[in-house]
Write a protein that holds these residues in place. Structure first.
Motif, mmCIF file in Angstrom:
data_model
loop_
_atom_site.group_PDB
_atom_site.id
_atom_site.type_symbol
_atom_site.label_atom_id
_atom_site.label_comp_id
_atom_site.label_asym_id
_atom_site.label_seq_id
_atom_site.Cartn_x
_atom_site.Cartn_y
_atom_site.Cartn_z
ATOM 1 N N GLU A 489 0.845 -1.209 0.000
ATOM 2 C CA GLU A 489 0.000 0.000 0.000
ATOM 3 C C GLU A 489 0.876 1.253 0.000
ATOM 4 O O GLU A 489 1.840 1.343 0.750
ATOM 5 C CB GLU A 489 -0.917 0.002 1.228
ATOM 6 N N GLY A 490 0.515 2.192 -0.839
ATOM 7 C CA GLY A 490 1.282 3.426 -0.907
ATOM 8 C C GLY A 490 2.510 3.350 -1.784
ATOM 9 O O GLY A 490 3.184 4.367 -1.997
ATOM 10 N N TRP A 493 5.055 2.608 -7.496
ATOM 11 C CA TRP A 493 5.188 1.760 -8.683
ATOM 12 C C TRP A 493 3.995 0.816 -8.812
ATOM 13 O O TRP A 493 3.436 0.636 -9.893
ATOM 14 C CB TRP A 493 6.503 0.984 -8.610
ATOM 15 N N PHE A 494 3.554 0.261 -7.675
ATOM 16 C CA PHE A 494 2.403 -0.644 -7.715
ATOM 17 C C PHE A 494 1.138 0.108 -8.133
ATOM 18 O O PHE A 494 0.336 -0.416 -8.913
ATOM 19 C CB PHE A 494 2.203 -1.312 -6.347
ATOM 20 N N ASN A 495 0.993 1.289 -7.609
ATOM 21 C CA ASN A 495 -0.181 2.079 -7.983
ATOM 22 C C ASN A 495 -0.159 2.445 -9.470
ATOM 23 O O ASN A 495 -1.182 2.427 -10.156
ATOM 24 C CB ASN A 495 -0.250 3.360 -7.127
#
Length: 800
Positions: A489-490, A493-495
């Motif tokens: 979360e946060g 890169w994943f977002n």
């Protein structure tokens, strides 16, 4: 004077079931009834080493074969259906793999065909040595790690590959099972279309054909039919450079997978069970405490007020954990995590990067469809394998981050807890330990919040409520998801990936499995790579087709009741004239004759004198009154000595018990006198050969001086090596052996050799072979290199 010189004799404690001479050294491998594999030297038949059966390998050896360079010995085990490749220097397994059938015969050949293209290819191989760093040796202090990668001085991949020239291990088993393994490691063909249990096979050195002898037994019939098959393997011959390059790449890949597996094993051993103490003690504390507050809250109280609010927590810390135990736990965690971190960086990552390199090269080869498509090399399958390796590297990097984070957290936590416990025990606290900034307090509070929250749902799965120690879950060989996966979360890169559809599905990005352990991703990678390596074996195997088949004779089931070391037919491949020879006796109808069947390795061509019968005329002095053409000898065992000679063990047909037997050399020149004139036998392939026995031309040979009576020995079997000019005769009780030098030098040369050996011994050369036979166990640990070679002066001319 006897024609052959006896150089060794021994009574063995166990019955010998297989014998095989090394092609390059004066070493003979034996397999006995107890499942032990032994290596003996020529002189006085001294033992070099022995490999006893064990749970990991198996207990019943069913076949032996030497790699053509004599550096590796292969043997098959029927109870575990495994093939073991053993180092000649030490009784250690370098490589092993499982097969789907019990192996009944194996043959290891080397390609002899040369061309200008192959020579340049051999010279260019292998550029990976220049581009990739050498794999670091695995640590020696881990018990379950195989020793194969643990010695700095040996490059095990090259040891397994041997010479650049292609060699192939051919396995034959029950129910028509035949497989070909390049370099003894990578399966390049699964052959179908052959019926029965394999009794003998030989792949021609030009790779054009494979000759197989099988025993086909009908369940309702007590008799078995011995059948000869000749299979066309011309695809291997036509694509020899491509097959060689592909096989070398696949062998590198297989060895790297083994290296990664052993690296992970070392990591699992570096992780200590002591690291679970914090979790288990906290779980026990929750089960026993009377308070309603959570463990996290109780530790927060300790952090804020400097003392425990409840006596239970103080008892847990002071009586169960103790100041000394806390210190030891902190040291164990730091040592364990550091070891795992080093193994990931230096071994797991370097092995994975080398794997990516070889797979990428393999993909480039697969895209060259003109050369590699016919061999079944599939670019899409290799692309999947590359992706799987990338995912494994991502997971290894994730583990590094978890280790790094955990080490920082545990250091801060233990430093604070150590001071708190010293205060509880009213010990003196050093001023430098007592200093704790607001930032430190916040760091410990965050650690307690994240790691000390109770999770009762874990109890049924793991037997504990906590998962404070986060590294061990990555090393568990389980299919369950991670108990505490990384928090993404946060993460920007994943977002970004989540919100970009096209980028998320891009083949340029390796998939990431945040919920899975390192072991799970490793198993997934192995499965994808294995799948990618299997296709060529199927494609090449389907290209192998039957070119010729003929039933030879029938044998009754009672033949199997007597232990037989070598069962004729016996195959031989003449490398100079590209002809397969098959040697056999018709066991019941005409035991006094041996038959030689000849087939050209090019299945489109035939050879004259396709089959001949050979009988032995009278040559023993004690039978001088009998006519010279009397058929008084039967052949017990026979082996091809070289391209021109067959070694046989004979007995008189009218022999009574206790009479002597004969070891003899049969020159093929005395059998094939004038091929052009004799023409070729035309037989009916729809009928068994023993039904056409009257039409087979017979040649009677009278041996002149190439024979020797085997006094006081009921000889039954023989194993020979024409390159080293030696033979080993085994008695019918399978325990008495005699070793002979077959080509005896003249007296002058022999005396010179003896003088030379005496001088060398006087000069202080090692000579373990002077030990008595009774002390043979003392040399079990000696390597073949440490032992002096009896024919050292010939070595240079025999080495490739």
């Amino acid at each position: 004077m006897p024609a052959f010189r006896q150089v060794g004799e021994k009574q063995l404690p166990q019955e010998v079931v297989f014998m095989a001479w090394s092609p390059k050294r004066d070493l003979i491998a034996l397999a006995n009834r107890a499942g032990e594999v032994l290596l003996h030297r020529l002189a006085n038949f001294q033992r070099v080493w022995s490999l006893p059966p064990n749970e990991n390998t198996g207990k019943e050896v069913t076949a032996l074969a030497w790699r053509p360079d004599g550096k590796i010995l292969a043997f098959g085990l029927t109870d575990t259906k495994r093939i073991i490749l053993c180092d000649v220097e030490k009784p250690e397994s370098l490589h092993s793999f499982s097969v789907d059938s019990s192996i009944t015969y194996m043959h290891w050949m080397e390609v002899t065909e040369e061309s200008s293209f192959l020579t340049s290819f051999y010279n260019a191989e292998d550029e990976s040595n220049l581009l990739l760093p050498k794999l670091p040796a695995l640590p020696k202090n881990y018990s379950t790690t195989a020793k194969i990668f643990s010695e700095e001085k040996s490059d095990e991949i090259m040891k397994l590959l041997g010479d650049v020239r292609l060699n192939a291990l051919v396995l034959g088993g029950s129910c028509g099972f035949i497989e070909i393994y390049a370099y003894g490691m990578f399966k390049i063909a699964t052959v179908t279309g052959v019926a029965g249990s394999c009794r003998g096979l030989c792949l021609s050195s030009d790779l054009k054909s494979l000759s197989v002898i099988t025993e086909i037994r009908d369940s309702s019939d007590r008799e078995a039919e011995i059948t000869y098959f000749q299979l066309d393997t011309s695809l291997l011959s036509s694509y020899l450079p491509e097959v060689t390059r592909m096989a070398r790449k696949f062998t590198h890949i297989s060895t790297l997978l083994q290296y990664i597996k052993l690296s992970l094993t070392c990591m699992c051993e570096a992780w200590e069970e002591i690291l679970m103490q914090m979790d288990s003690r906290l779980t026990k504390f929750v089960q026993e405490k009377n308070t309603t507050t959570s463990v996290q809250d109780e530790f927060m109280q300790l952090l804020l007020w400097g003392k425990a609010r409840y006596l239970e927590l103080q008892a847990l810390l002071m009586n169960q954990l103790t100041v000394k135990g806390l210190k030891k736990l902190g040291q164990s965690i730091e040592s364990s995590y550091s070891s795992i971190q080093k193994l990931v960086i230096s071994h797991l990552q370097s092995g994975s990067e080398a794997l990516l390199y070889h797979l990428s090269e393999l993909k480039g080869m697969a895209l060259w469809k003109q050369k590699y498509e016919s061999l079944g090399l599939d670019a899409s399958g290799i692309e999947e394998a590359i992706t799987a390796v990338g995912s494994f590297i991502l997971k290894a990097n994730e583990l590094l981050q978890v280790i790094d984070s955990s080490m920082k957290n545990f250091k801060a936590f233990f430093r604070w807890l150590y001071v708190a416990m010293l205060r509880m025990s009213e010990d003196h606290v050093l001023p430098e330990l007592n200093k704790m900034t607001q930032k430190d307090i916040t760091f410990v509070a965050d650690f307690l919040t994240e790691h000390f929250n109770e999770a009762p749902e874990l109890y049924n799965r793991k037997g504990k409520y906590f998962n404070v120690e986060r590294v061990g879950q990555y090393l568990k060989d389980e299919d369950d998801d991670l108990v505490s996966p990384p928090n993404t979360e946060g993460n920007q890169w994943f977002n970004f990936l989540k919100n970009t559809t096209h980028l998320k599905e891009s083949p340029l990005l390796f998939p990431y499995y945040p919920e899975k352990s390192l072991h799970f991703v490793k198993r997934q990678m192995e499965g994808v790579i294995d799948q990618c390596l299997l296709k060529p074996a199927d494609v090449i195997g389907k290209s192998v087709h039957q070119a010729f088949c003929m039933s030879l004779y029938k044998t009754s089931q009672s033949e199997d009741s007597t232990p037989q070391l070598f069962k004729l037919p016996f195959l031989w491949n003449d490398k100079t004239s590209n002809i397969h020879y098959v040697l056999f006796t018709m066991l019941e109808d005409s035991i006094s004759k041996i038959y030689i069947l000849r087939r050209h390795t090019d299945t489109s061509r035939s050879v004259s004198n396709g089959i001949l019968a050979v009988e032995f005329g009278n040559f023993l002095s004690n039978s001088i009154n009998e006519s010279s053409d009397s058929r008084c000898y039967s052949c017990l065992d026979a082996h091809f000595y070289d391209d021109e000679t067959v070694t046989v063990v004979l007995k008189e047909s009218m022999e009574q018990e206790g009479k002597e037997r004969v070891l003899a050399q049969l020159p093929l020149s005395s059998v094939y006198t004038d091929e052009d004139q004799d023409g070729e036998l035309i037989w009916d392939c729809t009928r068994r050969l023993d039904e056409q026995i009257g039409e087979i031309p017979t040649c009677t040979v009278v041996l002149e001086n190439q024979w020797r009576v085997l006094e006081n020995m009921k000889a039954q079997y023989v194993s020979v090596n024409g390159i080293r000019k030696v033979s080993c005769v085994l008695s019918s009780n399978l325990r008495h052996v005699r070793v002979f030098e077959m080509d005896v030098e003249d007296d002058g040369e022999a005396e010179e050799e003896e003088e030379e050996e005496t001088t060398q011994t006087a000069a202080g050369e090692p000579d373990e072979l002077n030990q008595s036979a009774d002390n043979q166990d003392n040399v079990c640990g000696a390597s073949a290199e440490e032992l002096p070679d009896e024919t050292e002066e010939h070595e240079s001319s025999l080495d490739p």
